[in-house]
Design a protein around this motif. Structure first.
Motif, PDB file in Angstrom:
ATOM      1  N   ALA A 187      -0.170 -12.823   3.154  1.00  9.81           N
ATOM      2  CA  ALA A 187      -0.934 -12.774   4.290  1.00  9.81           C
ATOM      3  C   ALA A 187      -2.468 -12.958   4.527  1.00  9.81           C
ATOM      4  O   ALA A 187      -3.428 -13.588   4.114  1.00  9.81           O
ATOM      5  CB  ALA A 187       0.389 -12.244   4.912  1.00  9.81           C
ATOM      6  N   ASP A 210      -5.167  -3.467   3.872  1.00 13.85           N
ATOM      7  CA  ASP A 210      -3.961  -3.726   4.230  1.00 13.85           C
ATOM      8  C   ASP A 210      -3.078  -2.942   3.396  1.00 13.85           C
ATOM      9  O   ASP A 210      -2.497  -2.712   2.479  1.00 13.85           O
ATOM     10  CB  ASP A 210      -3.813  -5.057   3.651  1.00 13.85           C
ATOM     11  N   GLY A 219       5.003  -7.543  14.746  1.00 11.26           N
ATOM     12  CA  GLY A 219       4.295  -6.621  15.306  1.00 11.26           C
ATOM     13  C   GLY A 219       3.102  -5.779  13.962  1.00 11.26           C
ATOM     14  O   GLY A 219       3.592  -6.248  13.052  1.00 11.26           O
ATOM     15  N   SER A 252       2.009  -3.307   9.340  1.00 10.68           N
ATOM     16  CA  SER A 252       2.907  -3.856   9.694  1.00 10.68           C
ATOM     17  C   SER A 252       4.296  -3.226  10.333  1.00 10.68           C
ATOM     18  O   SER A 252       4.519  -2.745   9.652  1.00 10.68           O
ATOM     19  CB  SER A 252       3.531  -5.392   8.547  1.00 10.68           C
ATOM     20  N   HIS A 288       7.086  -5.286  11.376  1.00 13.56           N
ATOM     21  CA  HIS A 288       8.331  -6.412  11.149  1.00 13.56           C
ATOM     22  C   HIS A 288       8.938  -5.715  10.485  1.00 13.56           C
ATOM     23  O   HIS A 288       9.400  -4.758  10.550  1.00 13.56           O
ATOM     24  CB  HIS A 288       7.245  -7.555   9.939  1.00 13.56           C
ATOM     25  N   TYR A 339       5.867  -8.539  -5.337  1.00 14.18           N
ATOM     26  CA  TYR A 339       5.353  -9.490  -4.811  1.00 14.18           C
ATOM     27  C   TYR A 339       5.179 -10.188  -5.793  1.00 14.18           C
ATOM     28  O   TYR A 339       5.028 -10.337  -7.475  1.00 14.18           O
ATOM     29  CB  TYR A 339       4.200  -9.200  -4.536  1.00 14.18           C
ATOM     30  N   SER A 365       1.361  -9.029  14.771  1.00 14.05           N
ATOM     31  CA  SER A 365       1.385  -9.117  13.175  1.00 14.05           C
ATOM     32  C   SER A 365       0.486  -8.383  13.027  1.00 14.05           C
ATOM     33  O   SER A 365      -0.550  -8.200  13.197  1.00 14.05           O
ATOM     34  CB  SER A 365       2.378 -10.050  12.953  1.00 14.05           C
ATOM     35  N   ALA A 366       0.728  -7.761  11.104  1.00  9.44           N
ATOM     36  CA  ALA A 366      -0.282  -7.402  10.617  1.00  9.44           C
ATOM     37  C   ALA A 366      -0.881  -8.537  10.550  1.00  9.44           C
ATOM     38  O   ALA A 366      -2.123  -8.890   9.919  1.00  9.44           O
ATOM     39  CB  ALA A 366       0.610  -7.114   9.399  1.00  9.44           C
ATOM     40  N   THR A 367      -0.515  -9.633   9.927  1.00  4.04           N
ATOM     41  CA  THR A 367      -1.691 -10.899   9.615  1.00  4.04           C
ATOM     42  C   THR A 367      -2.654 -11.390  10.626  1.00  4.04           C
ATOM     43  O   THR A 367      -3.263 -11.556  10.345  1.00  4.04           O
ATOM     44  CB  THR A 367      -0.275 -12.604   9.503  1.00  4.04           C
ATOM     45  N   THR A 404      -0.118  -8.998  -3.970  1.00  9.00           N
ATOM     46  CA  THR A 404       0.484  -8.559  -2.615  1.00  9.00           C
ATOM     47  C   THR A 404       1.375  -9.165  -1.694  1.00  9.00           C
ATOM     48  O   THR A 404       1.432 -10.395  -2.582  1.00  9.00           O
ATOM     49  CB  THR A 404      -1.183  -7.835  -2.005  1.00  9.00           C
ATOM     50  N   PHE A 405       1.485  -8.930  -0.668  1.00  2.00           N
ATOM     51  CA  PHE A 405       2.195 -10.027  -0.527  1.00  2.00           C
ATOM     52  C   PHE A 405       0.424 -11.612   0.192  1.00  2.00           C
ATOM     53  O   PHE A 405      -0.579 -10.752   0.621  1.00  2.00           O
ATOM     54  CB  PHE A 405       2.508  -9.511   0.615  1.00  2.00           C
ATOM     55  N   ALA A 434       0.194  -2.560   5.027  1.00  2.00           N
ATOM     56  CA  ALA A 434       1.348  -3.491   5.653  1.00  2.00           C
ATOM     57  C   ALA A 434       2.769  -2.910   5.597  1.00  2.00           C
ATOM     58  O   ALA A 434       3.219  -2.499   7.487  1.00  2.00           O
ATOM     59  CB  ALA A 434       1.467  -4.639   5.221  1.00  2.00           C
ATOM     60  N   LYS A 477       9.692  -3.749   7.579  1.00  5.89           N
ATOM     61  CA  LYS A 477       9.185  -2.588   7.718  1.00  5.89           C
ATOM     62  C   LYS A 477       9.732  -1.494   7.850  1.00  5.89           C
ATOM     63  O   LYS A 477      10.663  -1.167   8.983  1.00  5.89           O
ATOM     64  CB  LYS A 477       8.040  -2.434   7.848  1.00  5.89           C
ATOM     65  N   LEU A 499      -4.586  -8.963  10.667  1.00  9.59           N
ATOM     66  CA  LEU A 499      -5.504  -9.221   9.144  1.00  9.59           C
ATOM     67  C   LEU A 499      -7.064  -9.960   9.859  1.00  9.59           C
ATOM     68  O   LEU A 499      -8.329 -10.548   9.532  1.00  9.59           O
ATOM     69  CB  LEU A 499      -5.651  -9.475   8.212  1.00  9.59           C
TER      70      LEU A 499
HETATM   71  C1  LIG Z   1       0.471  -6.787   1.924  1.00 11.94           C
HETATM   72  C2  LIG Z   1       1.428  -7.202   3.950  1.00 11.94           C
HETATM   73  N1  LIG Z   1       0.776  -7.781   3.824  1.00 11.94           N
HETATM   74  C3  LIG Z   1       0.710  -8.599   5.093  1.00 11.94           C
HETATM   75  C4  LIG Z   1       2.197  -8.503   5.396  1.00 11.94           C
HETATM   76  C5  LIG Z   1       2.077  -9.327   6.894  1.00 11.94           C
HETATM   77  O1  LIG Z   1       3.200  -8.770   8.062  1.00 11.94           O
HETATM   78  P1  LIG Z   1       3.465 -10.014   9.226  1.00 11.94           P
HETATM   79  O2  LIG Z   1       4.960  -9.860   8.730  1.00 11.94           O
HETATM   80  O3  LIG Z   1       3.568  -7.736  10.474  1.00 11.94           O
HETATM   81  O4  LIG Z   1       2.263 -10.367   9.625  1.00 11.94           O
HETATM   82  C6  LIG Z   1       3.346  -7.929   4.809  1.00 11.94           C
HETATM   83  C7  LIG Z   1       4.361  -8.176   5.300  1.00 11.94           C
HETATM   84  O5  LIG Z   1       5.305  -8.391   4.217  1.00 11.94           O
HETATM   85  C8  LIG Z   1       3.054  -7.275   4.063  1.00 11.94           C
HETATM   86  O6  LIG Z   1       3.610  -6.752   1.879  1.00 11.94           O
END
Ligand SMILES: Cc1ncc(COP(=O)(O)O)c(C=O)c1O
Length: 370
Positions: A92, A161, A198, A186, A188, A315, A60-62, A89-90, A163, A191, A65
């Motif tokens: 995560a 980031d 992923g 990301s 996800h 966000y 995952s992007a999380t 931002t999101f 994502a 996306k 990161l």
């Molecule tokens: C800016 C940002 N960073 C991180 C994430 C997290 O991605 P993931 O759901 O793949 O962990 C997102 C997901 O929406 C995002 O928009």
């Protein structure tokens, strides 16, 4: 609730393709841990982003990161732990920083809805160990080269980031994924390049990618020794197979999404909405529009939802979450963040959406704001 226009409608791979890939996985006797599908997806990502770019896939992007922060910010001391990032931002990135012992320093965005570089520089001090730049809505930051210069000037790493930005371009035409020390994507379900769960990390530094690949596999090196403190962030073969198939039509799908965004803009600009600079070079996760007049956008979103259109508001600025605020530093100068958040509506875009659908959504908006 089932919406006529759900916020997200991913393009799924054909079931027959999945069955074939699964059979190959069984034949390979290789479920996960950097198998042949994973290696192929990395190659596809490298050539998609551009020359000299290397990548690793992540679960995952999380987790991407997490891996990037563990590798790039390692060695910083407890009393030297501030990382500059935007509030808009999101959540995560902030969660990963905090759980790794860092303190997010939340800065405002500028008129491009991107992190404010002036405020960022004002907040750099002897405790700053890095910058987590977030490409708002996956749109390449028009000032990316200035951010790189800032990172060089103070000798602090720049982690990006991106994502939602897999497939986006910076204003100078270089791909999102090629800037800073590394960029994180990301894949996800929400996306444009959706494979379920992923993501990927890309960098022009192959040594860094090598470190990421150890860190995402518990810190094991080639000799099966734990060389550094890692985690498990590996992407399974089946998800990689989905990514490989997605790649085949992705460039075409980006163009389709950009075309839908431009139709939204054509209809919404005359009724007082503005858009994000450089969004026409992005992969367009959805349509983001900000009302110029003071209107109650939450009420508008509720009305749209009652009409079967799943509009949203992104966000929620992360300083508004008490759990994040408690562990962050915030200059209280977040007025642009507040303004954009108050005026924004996010509307659905799918690869195969029709103009008549966009027209219906836009007509519904017109009806409620006049
Ligand atoms: C800016 C940002 N960073 C991180 C994430 C997290 O991605 P993931 O759901 O793949 O962990 C997102 C997901 O929406 C995002 O928009």
């Amino acid at each position: 609730v089932k919406f006529k226009y759900p916020f997200i409608k991913p393009s799924f791979p054909e079931a027959t393709y999945l069955i074939k890939s699964y059979e190959k996985i069984v034949e390979n006797n290789w479920y996960t841990n950097f198998g042949p599908f994973e290696k192929q997806l990395c190659k596809d990502i490298n050539s998609f982003i551009g020359i000299n770019i290397k990548s690793t896939t992540v679960a995952s992007a999380t987790l991407g990161l997490d891996v990037a922060i563990k590798v790039i910010l390692k060695g910083s001391k407890k009393d030297k732990n501030q990382v500059i990032m935007p509030s808009f931002t999101f959540v995560a990135g902030a969660e990963v920083l905090i759980s790794n012992g860092y303190t997010p320093v939340l800065v405002d965005i500028n008129k491009d809805w991107q992190p404010d570089i002036v405020q960022a520089e004002e907040n750099i001090n002897k405790n700053t160990v890095g910058i987590l730049l977030c490409n708002t809505f996956g749109v390449g930051n028009p000032q990316i080269r200035e951010w790189e210069a800032l990172s060089n000037k103070y000798n602090i790493p720049l982690i990006v980031d991106s994502a939602a930005g897999f497939g986006s371009l910076y204003e100078d035409g270089l791909a999102v994924g090629s800037a800073g020390n590394c960029e994180i994507f990301s894949f996800h379900a929400t996306k444009p390049f959706a494979i379920g769960e992923g993501g990927a990390i890309t960098s022009n530094d192959p040594k860094l990618i090598n470190e990421f690949r150890k860190t995402q596999n518990f810190g094991f090196n080639d000799k099966k020794q734990v060389e550094l403190i890692g985690t498990n962030a590996k992407l399974q073969e089946l998800n990689c197979a989905i990514g490989i198939s997605k790649m085949k039509t992705f460039s075409k799908n980006i163009l389709k999404r950009q075309e839908k965004l431009s139709y939204y803009k054509k209809l919404l600009a005359p009724i007082g909405f503005i858009f994000q600079p450089n969004d026409d070079k992005s992969t367009v996760p959805f349509c983001s529009a900000v009302a110029q007049k003071k209107i109650d956008t939450q009420n508008l979103i509720n009305k749209l939802q009652a009409n079967g259109i799943e509009a949203k508001k992104y966000y929620t600025p992360i300083h508004k979450f008490t759990a994040i605020n408690k562990y962050s530093i915030n200059s209280n100068k977040l007025s642009m963040t507040e303004n954009i958040y108050s005026g924004i509506i996010n509307l659905p875009i799918y690869d195969n959406m029709h103009h008549k659908d966009i027209k219906y959504i836009s007509d519904t908006i017109t009806k409620y704001i006049q």
